[in-house]
Scaffold this motif. Structure first.
Motif, PDB file in Angstrom:
ATOM      1  N   HIS A 112       0.830  -1.209   0.000  1.00 39.35           N
ATOM      2  CA  HIS A 112       0.000   0.000   0.000  1.00 39.35           C
ATOM      3  C   HIS A 112       0.864   1.259   0.000  1.00 39.35           C
ATOM      4  CE1 HIS A 112      -4.071   1.842   1.273  1.00 39.35           C
ATOM      5  NE2 HIS A 112      -3.257   2.837   0.964  1.00 39.35           N
ATOM      6  N   HIS A 141       0.988   4.923  -2.515  1.00 40.48           N
ATOM      7  CA  HIS A 141       0.458   5.676  -3.667  1.00 40.48           C
ATOM      8  C   HIS A 141       1.603   6.398  -4.362  1.00 40.48           C
ATOM      9  CE1 HIS A 141      -3.888   5.580  -2.316  1.00 40.48           C
ATOM     10  NE2 HIS A 141      -3.290   5.331  -1.162  1.00 40.48           N
ATOM     11  N   HIS A 168      -9.943   0.956   0.174  1.00 38.52           N
ATOM     12  CA  HIS A 168      -9.721   1.722   1.403  1.00 38.52           C
ATOM     13  C   HIS A 168     -11.034   1.661   2.194  1.00 38.52           C
ATOM     14  CE1 HIS A 168      -6.354   3.505  -0.827  1.00 38.52           C
ATOM     15  NE2 HIS A 168      -5.968   4.131   0.263  1.00 38.52           N
ATOM     16  N   HIS A 228      -5.990  -0.078   5.006  1.00 37.93           N
ATOM     17  CA  HIS A 228      -6.099   0.361   6.410  1.00 37.93           C
ATOM     18  C   HIS A 228      -6.978  -0.607   7.212  1.00 37.93           C
ATOM     19  CE1 HIS A 228      -3.968   3.848   5.043  1.00 37.93           C
ATOM     20  NE2 HIS A 228      -4.943   4.143   4.200  1.00 37.93           N
ATOM     21  N   ASP A 270       1.840   4.149   2.817  1.00 42.67           N
ATOM     22  CA  ASP A 270       0.725   4.929   2.239  1.00 42.67           C
ATOM     23  C   ASP A 270       1.247   6.090   1.382  1.00 42.67           C
ATOM     24  OD1 ASP A 270      -1.952   5.278   1.666  1.00 42.67           O
ATOM     25  OD2 ASP A 270      -2.430   6.345   3.507  1.00 42.67           O
TER      26      ASP A 270
HETATM   27 ZN    ZN Z   1      -3.954   4.793   0.731  1.00 41.46          ZN
END
Ligand code: ZN
Ligand code: HPA
Length: 341
Positions: free
Chosen positions: A10, A12, A196, A220, A277
């Motif tokens: 995870h 981005h 998510h 998450h 993240d």
């Molecule tokens: Zn994320």
């Protein structure tokens, strides 16, 4: 810890730009942002002393950085080049083609192809194992627009893209609204799905992401700590949580990093993974999340290895590739141990 081989599910692309490269881009494109580097950094990140706030955090994702295809190539290439500095061995890097294309109305297919080719080149140069997930942002497109985009991107038939993701504002856009996209993807059988959910919403949204969207993993899912029945479901189905200690604090998903649920969920046998993240927005890196896992939850080297094996098991690679990569990962860990002795 930096050199410990890591598997990350995870992260981005839009949240992992090297801030110095972004500063270069901002100056080159004459963007209306500070021309002093420290002031720039403070403005474009979510500073460590900010109060946790989900929507304020999301507001840091700007789409006006890029003026040309070259800009997108440049920032992707440098973002992926830097992943080895965080010890990454395998990464499923997610990006939203819409994010990169929106400001200049770039062709979405071309931008997707370009991001994959820039990332592949950087990964090849650094020996990183890299795959991609396509992110769809809940508040930026309707489900019909997402479906149309999905169909176009699917036709590119890029084998390195292994999954789809639903991101963005889960408070105002719950999972049910996106069923049409995820039903279609499931029917096609080309991509796995991560959603998510339960980041700043109750466990009911995690149930919904699994039930309506057939999520194979949950982005998450911190609120799963409140729901033992859900934890049993995650264990039984092998649905991994992509937890992110620093991000979960900054978004307000979890108030205190020192009692983040990753420690307890891990001990209860729920498949959990550790991820960064958006390290550039957060002004941190994945290594920092690992240090927190050791300091706050007493994770040993064996526990860290287990977290990474959980991640490989939950990866969206075809089973044969996952098996091969797991053997390679274990060899890397052995080399790491030898180097540390
Ligand atoms: Zn994320
Ligand atoms: N939540 C939802 N969407 C996001 C996040 C997040 O933490 N980071 C980037 N897009």
């Amino acid at each position: 810890m930096r050199r410990f081989p890591k598997v990350e599910l995870h992260r981005h692309l839009e949240g992992t730009f090297p801030v110095g490269r972004l500063f270069e881009l901002s100056l080159k494109n004459n963007l209306n942002r500070p021309r002093d580097f420290e002031a720039f950094r403070r403005e474009v990140t979510f500073p460590k002393d900010s109060s946790p706030d989900f929507l304020a955090f999301l507001s840091k994702f700007h789409t006006d950085w890029y003026r040309s295809h070259d800009d997108v190539y440049f920032i992707t290439y440098h973002s992926v080049r830097d992943l080895v500095d965080d010890g990454l061995f395998y990464c499923e890097l997610r990006f939203s083609p819409e994010h990169f294309a929106l400001e200049n109305d770039f062709d979405r297919e071309e931008i997707t192809r370009l991001i994959v080719s820039a990332g592949n080149r950087a990964a090849e140069e650094t020996g990183l194992n890299l795959r991609y997930l396509l992110t769809f942002n809940r508040s930026k497109q309707t489900v019909e627009q997402m479906l149309a985009l999905y169909e176009r991107l699917k036709r590119l038939a890029l084998p390195q893209i292994v999954g789809i993701d639903l991101a963005g504002d889960e408070i105002n856009y719950p999972p049910e609204g996106f069923q049409a996209l995820f039903e279609k993807a499931r029917a096609d059988g080309l991509y796995k799905a991560t959603v998510h959910a339960g980041e700043v919403s109750p466990p009911a949204q995690i149930w919904e992401a699994i039930r309506s969207l057939h999520a194979d993993r949950i982005g998450h899912g911190t609120s799963a700590i409140e729901d033992p029945a859900l934890q049993e479901l995650l264990k039984e189905k092998g649905i991994a949580l992509e937890l992110c200690i620093t991000s979960n604090y900054q978004t307000g998903a979890w108030a205190d990093e020192r009692n983040h649920p990753i420690g307890e969920l891990y001990r209860r046998g729920v498949p959990v993974t550790l991820n960064s993240d958006d390290p550039f927005i957060q002004d941190t890196d994945l290594t920092d999340d690992y240090l927190k896992a050791v300091r706050f939850f007493g994770f040993t080297l064996e526990d860290l290895i287990q977290l990474n094996l959980n991640a490989l098991k939950a990866s969206f690679l075809p089973p044969e590739e996952a098996k091969k990569l797991t053997a390679e990962y274990l060899a890397r860990v052995d080399a790491f141990r030898r180097a540390c002795l």
